[in-house]
Motif scaffolding. Structure first.
Motif, mmCIF file in Angstrom:
data_model
loop_
_atom_site.group_PDB
_atom_site.id
_atom_site.type_symbol
_atom_site.label_atom_id
_atom_site.label_comp_id
_atom_site.label_asym_id
_atom_site.label_seq_id
_atom_site.Cartn_x
_atom_site.Cartn_y
_atom_site.Cartn_z
ATOM 1 N N GLY A 168 -8.040 4.611 -22.340
ATOM 2 C CA GLY A 168 -8.915 3.704 -21.617
ATOM 3 C C GLY A 168 -9.542 4.345 -20.390
ATOM 4 N N LEU A 169 -8.937 5.412 -19.887
ATOM 5 C CA LEU A 169 -9.452 6.099 -18.708
ATOM 6 C C LEU A 169 -10.084 7.424 -19.088
ATOM 7 C CD1 LEU A 169 -9.779 6.063 -15.620
ATOM 8 C CD2 LEU A 169 -7.581 7.227 -15.477
ATOM 9 N N GLY A 170 -9.273 8.329 -19.662
ATOM 10 C CA GLY A 170 -9.814 9.616 -20.065
ATOM 11 C C GLY A 170 -8.746 10.682 -20.168
ATOM 12 N N THR A 171 -9.196 11.926 -20.234
ATOM 13 C CA THR A 171 -8.304 13.063 -20.419
ATOM 14 C C THR A 171 -8.529 14.096 -19.320
ATOM 15 O OG1 THR A 171 -8.328 12.742 -22.813
ATOM 16 C CG2 THR A 171 -7.630 14.901 -22.027
ATOM 17 N N PHE A 172 -7.440 14.525 -18.725
ATOM 18 C CA PHE A 172 -7.450 15.624 -17.758
ATOM 19 C C PHE A 172 -7.046 16.875 -18.519
ATOM 20 C CE2 PHE A 172 -6.562 11.843 -15.282
ATOM 21 C CZ PHE A 172 -7.339 12.005 -14.151
ATOM 22 N N GLU A 173 -7.744 17.981 -18.266
ATOM 23 C CA GLU A 173 -7.393 19.235 -18.912
ATOM 24 C C GLU A 173 -7.777 20.403 -18.010
ATOM 25 O OE1 GLU A 173 -9.574 19.132 -22.569
ATOM 26 O OE2 GLU A 173 -11.489 19.500 -21.593
ATOM 27 N N ALA A 174 -7.185 21.556 -18.299
ATOM 28 C CA ALA A 174 -7.544 22.777 -17.580
ATOM 29 C C ALA A 174 -8.512 23.553 -18.452
ATOM 30 C CB ALA A 174 -6.303 23.611 -17.286
ATOM 31 N N ARG A 175 -9.618 23.987 -17.876
ATOM 32 C CA ARG A 175 -10.617 24.756 -18.618
ATOM 33 C C ARG A 175 -10.745 26.147 -18.014
ATOM 34 N NH1 ARG A 175 -15.204 20.072 -18.958
ATOM 35 N NH2 ARG A 175 -14.035 18.703 -20.350
ATOM 36 N N ASP A 176 -10.867 27.116 -18.903
ATOM 37 C CA ASP A 176 -11.051 28.498 -18.453
ATOM 38 C C ASP A 176 -12.534 28.764 -18.252
ATOM 39 O OD1 ASP A 176 -8.326 29.276 -18.564
ATOM 40 O OD2 ASP A 176 -8.472 29.440 -20.741
ATOM 41 N N ARG A 177 -12.846 29.367 -17.122
ATOM 42 C CA ARG A 177 -14.225 29.779 -16.835
ATOM 43 C C ARG A 177 -14.267 31.299 -16.890
ATOM 44 N NH1 ARG A 177 -17.024 26.833 -11.959
ATOM 45 N NH2 ARG A 177 -18.732 27.882 -13.000
ATOM 46 N N ALA A 178 -15.170 31.830 -17.659
ATOM 47 C CA ALA A 178 -15.288 33.281 -17.832
ATOM 48 C C ALA A 178 -15.804 33.931 -16.549
ATOM 49 C CB ALA A 178 -16.239 33.584 -18.982
ATOM 50 N N ALA A 179 -15.484 35.196 -16.406
ATOM 51 C CA ALA A 179 -16.050 35.968 -15.304
ATOM 52 C C ALA A 179 -17.559 36.035 -15.516
ATOM 53 C CB ALA A 179 -15.457 37.372 -15.292
ATOM 54 N N ALA A 212 2.651 10.707 -6.869
ATOM 55 C CA ALA A 212 3.472 11.132 -8.008
ATOM 56 C C ALA A 212 2.600 11.377 -9.236
ATOM 57 C CB ALA A 212 4.545 10.083 -8.306
ATOM 58 N N LEU A 213 1.601 10.528 -9.447
ATOM 59 C CA LEU A 213 0.683 10.691 -10.568
ATOM 60 C C LEU A 213 -0.089 12.005 -10.446
ATOM 61 C CD1 LEU A 213 -0.696 9.481 -13.108
ATOM 62 C CD2 LEU A 213 -2.336 8.419 -11.548
ATOM 63 N N ALA A 214 -0.627 12.269 -9.270
ATOM 64 C CA ALA A 214 -1.378 13.507 -9.045
ATOM 65 C C ALA A 214 -0.483 14.723 -9.254
ATOM 66 C CB ALA A 214 -1.985 13.516 -7.646
ATOM 67 N N ASP A 215 0.763 14.643 -8.790
ATOM 68 C CA ASP A 215 1.708 15.749 -8.941
ATOM 69 C C ASP A 215 2.045 15.977 -10.411
ATOM 70 O OD1 ASP A 215 3.493 17.784 -7.801
ATOM 71 O OD2 ASP A 215 5.095 16.469 -8.565
ATOM 72 N N ALA A 216 2.285 14.901 -11.153
ATOM 73 C CA ALA A 216 2.629 15.015 -12.568
ATOM 74 C C ALA A 216 1.458 15.579 -13.371
ATOM 75 C CB ALA A 216 3.054 13.660 -13.121
ATOM 76 N N ILE A 217 0.257 15.096 -13.103
ATOM 77 C CA ILE A 217 -0.920 15.610 -13.812
ATOM 78 C C ILE A 217 -1.126 17.080 -13.475
ATOM 79 C CG2 ILE A 217 -3.448 15.472 -13.963
ATOM 80 C CD1 ILE A 217 -3.138 12.411 -13.668
ATOM 81 N N GLY A 218 -1.009 17.437 -12.198
ATOM 82 C CA GLY A 218 -1.166 18.829 -11.787
ATOM 83 C C GLY A 218 -0.151 19.746 -12.447
ATOM 84 N N ALA A 228 0.832 -1.200 0.000
ATOM 85 C CA ALA A 228 0.000 0.000 0.000
ATOM 86 C C ALA A 228 0.868 1.252 0.000
ATOM 87 C CB ALA A 228 -0.938 0.001 1.208
ATOM 88 N N ALA A 229 2.019 1.202 0.658
ATOM 89 C CA ALA A 229 2.923 2.354 0.696
ATOM 90 C C ALA A 229 3.427 2.692 -0.705
ATOM 91 C CB ALA A 229 4.094 2.087 1.632
ATOM 92 N N THR A 230 3.730 1.673 -1.497
ATOM 93 C CA THR A 230 4.181 1.900 -2.868
ATOM 94 C C THR A 230 3.068 2.525 -3.696
ATOM 95 O OG1 THR A 230 5.730 0.060 -2.765
ATOM 96 C CG2 THR A 230 5.049 0.770 -4.964
ATOM 97 N N VAL A 231 1.852 2.016 -3.553
ATOM 98 C CA VAL A 231 0.714 2.567 -4.288
ATOM 99 C C VAL A 231 0.473 4.017 -3.871
ATOM 100 C CG1 VAL A 231 -1.763 2.353 -4.731
ATOM 101 C CG2 VAL A 231 -0.324 0.311 -4.657
ATOM 102 N N GLU A 232 0.591 4.313 -2.592
ATOM 103 C CA GLU A 232 0.437 5.696 -2.096
ATOM 104 C C GLU A 232 1.434 6.619 -2.784
ATOM 105 O OE1 GLU A 232 -1.341 7.469 0.229
ATOM 106 O OE2 GLU A 232 -2.477 5.915 1.265
ATOM 107 N N ARG A 233 2.706 6.185 -2.878
ATOM 108 C CA ARG A 233 3.743 7.003 -3.510
ATOM 109 C C ARG A 233 3.452 7.192 -4.997
ATOM 110 N NH1 ARG A 233 7.018 3.885 -0.222
ATOM 111 N NH2 ARG A 233 7.731 2.600 -1.958
ATOM 112 N N VAL A 234 3.024 6.135 -5.671
ATOM 113 C CA VAL A 234 2.704 6.230 -7.098
ATOM 114 C C VAL A 234 1.517 7.158 -7.315
ATOM 115 C CG1 VAL A 234 1.849 4.940 -9.095
ATOM 116 C CG2 VAL A 234 3.708 4.008 -7.709
ATOM 117 N N LEU A 235 0.499 7.032 -6.496
ATOM 118 C CA LEU A 235 -0.680 7.882 -6.614
ATOM 119 C C LEU A 235 -0.323 9.352 -6.393
ATOM 120 C CD1 LEU A 235 -3.715 7.851 -7.138
ATOM 121 C CD2 LEU A 235 -4.062 7.511 -4.696
#
Length: 99
Positions: A53-64, A34-40, A25-32
């Motif tokens: 197979g999973l999907g796409t993460f992207e940043a979207r702009d929201r207008a004022a 690292a994954l969140a950090d890399a995506i961010g 579980a410790a290894t999975v925690e570290r991978v998770l």
């Protein structure tokens, strides 16, 4: 084992992945983490991240926009912002549709 609750906690997910991958579980925690950090970092830089197979993460702009204070009814300005978004890939959408 899939939980029957409406929400899976991080610790439940980590335990399931560790069991399925045959690792700790410790290894999975570290991978998770690292994954969140890399995506961010990629989203922060303006790139999208696609996991086939999973999907796409992207940043979207929201207008004022104009909003209202629900307590007072007062009109207020909501500032423009960038927000992370996820678009599920076709295999994930099909899997969820079958459920």
């Amino acid at each position: 084992m899939i939980t029957t609750t409406a929400r899976t906690t991080k610790s439940e997910l980590v335990a399931r992945v560790a069991d399925q991958a045959g690792t700790s579980a410790a290894t999975v925690e570290r991978v998770l983490a690292a994954l969140a950090d890399a995506i961010g970092a990629d989203l922060e830089a303006g790139a999208s991240v696609t996991l086939p197979g999973l999907g796409t993460f992207e940043a979207r702009d929201r207008a004022a926009r104009e909003g209202r204070n629900p307590r007072t009814g007062e009109t207020l300005q909501i500032a423009a912002t960038r927000t992370p978004a996820f678009k599920a890939g076709a295999p994930l959408r099909r899997r969820v549709a079958r459920a």
